[in-house]
Design a protein around this motif. Structure first.
Motif, PDB file in Angstrom:
ATOM      1  N   SER A  11       0.813  -1.203   0.000  1.00 24.91           N
ATOM      2  CA  SER A  11       0.000   0.000   0.000  1.00 24.91           C
ATOM      3  C   SER A  11       0.849   1.257   0.000  1.00 24.91           C
ATOM      4  O   SER A  11       2.039   1.220   0.292  1.00 24.91           O
ATOM      5  CB  SER A  11      -0.898  -0.003   1.239  1.00 24.91           C
ATOM      6  OG  SER A  11      -1.762   1.093   1.212  1.00 24.91           O
ATOM      7  N   VAL A  12       0.222   2.365  -0.329  1.00 22.23           N
ATOM      8  CA  VAL A  12       0.843   3.687  -0.317  1.00 22.23           C
ATOM      9  C   VAL A  12       0.089   4.539   0.696  1.00 22.23           C
ATOM     10  O   VAL A  12      -1.134   4.599   0.670  1.00 22.23           O
ATOM     11  CB  VAL A  12       0.755   4.346  -1.715  1.00 22.23           C
ATOM     12  CG1 VAL A  12       1.261   5.762  -1.676  1.00 22.23           C
ATOM     13  CG2 VAL A  12       1.526   3.534  -2.724  1.00 22.23           C
ATOM     14  N   SER A  13       0.808   5.184   1.600  1.00 18.95           N
ATOM     15  CA  SER A  13       0.135   6.037   2.573  1.00 18.95           C
ATOM     16  C   SER A  13       0.517   7.508   2.428  1.00 18.95           C
ATOM     17  O   SER A  13      -0.003   8.348   3.124  1.00 18.95           O
ATOM     18  CB  SER A  13       0.446   5.568   3.994  1.00 18.95           C
ATOM     19  OG  SER A  13       1.831   5.636   4.222  1.00 18.95           O
ATOM     20  N   MET A  17       3.595   8.004  -5.349  1.00 21.30           N
ATOM     21  CA  MET A  17       2.968   6.797  -5.876  1.00 21.30           C
ATOM     22  C   MET A  17       3.668   6.411  -7.160  1.00 21.30           C
ATOM     23  O   MET A  17       4.034   7.269  -7.958  1.00 21.30           O
ATOM     24  CB  MET A  17       1.480   7.039  -6.130  1.00 21.30           C
ATOM     25  CG  MET A  17       0.702   7.240  -4.859  1.00 21.30           C
ATOM     26  SD  MET A  17      -1.021   7.486  -5.182  1.00 21.30           S
ATOM     27  CE  MET A  17      -1.108   9.253  -5.078  1.00 21.30           C
ATOM     28  N   THR A  33      -3.442   5.116  -5.877  1.00 26.09           N
ATOM     29  CA  THR A  33      -4.520   5.170  -4.886  1.00 26.09           C
ATOM     30  C   THR A  33      -3.910   5.148  -3.498  1.00 26.09           C
ATOM     31  O   THR A  33      -3.227   4.196  -3.144  1.00 26.09           O
ATOM     32  CB  THR A  33      -5.474   3.955  -5.044  1.00 26.09           C
ATOM     33  OG1 THR A  33      -5.960   3.923  -6.374  1.00 26.09           O
ATOM     34  CG2 THR A  33      -6.631   4.023  -4.080  1.00 26.09           C
ATOM     35  N   GLN A  34      -4.138   6.198  -2.729  1.00 22.14           N
ATOM     36  CA  GLN A  34      -3.660   6.206  -1.349  1.00 22.14           C
ATOM     37  C   GLN A  34      -4.646   5.421  -0.494  1.00 22.14           C
ATOM     38  O   GLN A  34      -5.858   5.575  -0.617  1.00 22.14           O
ATOM     39  CB  GLN A  34      -3.541   7.628  -0.830  1.00 22.14           C
ATOM     40  CG  GLN A  34      -2.440   8.409  -1.501  1.00 22.14           C
ATOM     41  CD  GLN A  34      -2.290   9.798  -0.904  1.00 22.14           C
ATOM     42  OE1 GLN A  34      -2.914  10.141   0.083  1.00 22.14           O
ATOM     43  NE2 GLN A  34      -1.441  10.602  -1.509  1.00 22.14           N
ATOM     44  N   THR A  52      -9.783   4.156   1.596  1.00 18.80           N
ATOM     45  CA  THR A  52      -9.328   5.377   0.938  1.00 18.80           C
ATOM     46  C   THR A  52      -9.210   6.474   1.999  1.00 18.80           C
ATOM     47  O   THR A  52      -9.732   6.329   3.111  1.00 18.80           O
ATOM     48  CB  THR A  52     -10.322   5.814  -0.154  1.00 18.80           C
ATOM     49  OG1 THR A  52     -11.547   6.172   0.469  1.00 18.80           O
ATOM     50  CG2 THR A  52     -10.539   4.717  -1.188  1.00 18.80           C
ATOM     51  N   PRO A  53      -8.561   7.598   1.688  1.00 14.83           N
ATOM     52  CA  PRO A  53      -8.407   8.676   2.665  1.00 14.83           C
ATOM     53  C   PRO A  53      -9.723   9.207   3.249  1.00 14.83           C
ATOM     54  O   PRO A  53      -9.736   9.731   4.353  1.00 14.83           O
ATOM     55  CB  PRO A  53      -7.674   9.769   1.897  1.00 14.83           C
ATOM     56  CG  PRO A  53      -6.896   9.034   0.864  1.00 14.83           C
ATOM     57  CD  PRO A  53      -7.791   7.888   0.464  1.00 14.83           C
TER      58      PRO A  53
END
Length: 71
Positions: A11-13, A17, A33-34, A52-53
């Motif tokens: 995942s990406v936080s 990206m 996609t965060q 999602t955020p």
């Protein structure tokens, strides 16, 4: 139920990206996609949710330990 083997969650936080390359082991890909994760461990189960955020559920799974009654 058949053992599905190892489950990977990548995942990406943050704001950086990168494009991901499709791999045969990937079931779902959320490029650019965060997401944040909530992982809950209980006595006989573990659950994972990627959001999602703004808090929308993106993907999830739950695994439960099968209780075996012994004689």
């Amino acid at each position: 139920m058949k053992d599905i083997g190892t489950v990977y969650a990548v995942s990406v936080s943050g704001p950086k990206m990168y494009e991901s390359k499709d791999q045969n082991w990937m079931v779902r890909r959320g490029e650019y996609t965060q997401l944040f994760q909530i992982i809950t461990v209980a006595e006989n189960s573990i659950s994972y949710g990627a959001y999602t955020p703004i808090g929308t559920l993106y993907d999830s799974l739950k695994s439960s330990k099968k209780m075996v009654k012994r004689n």
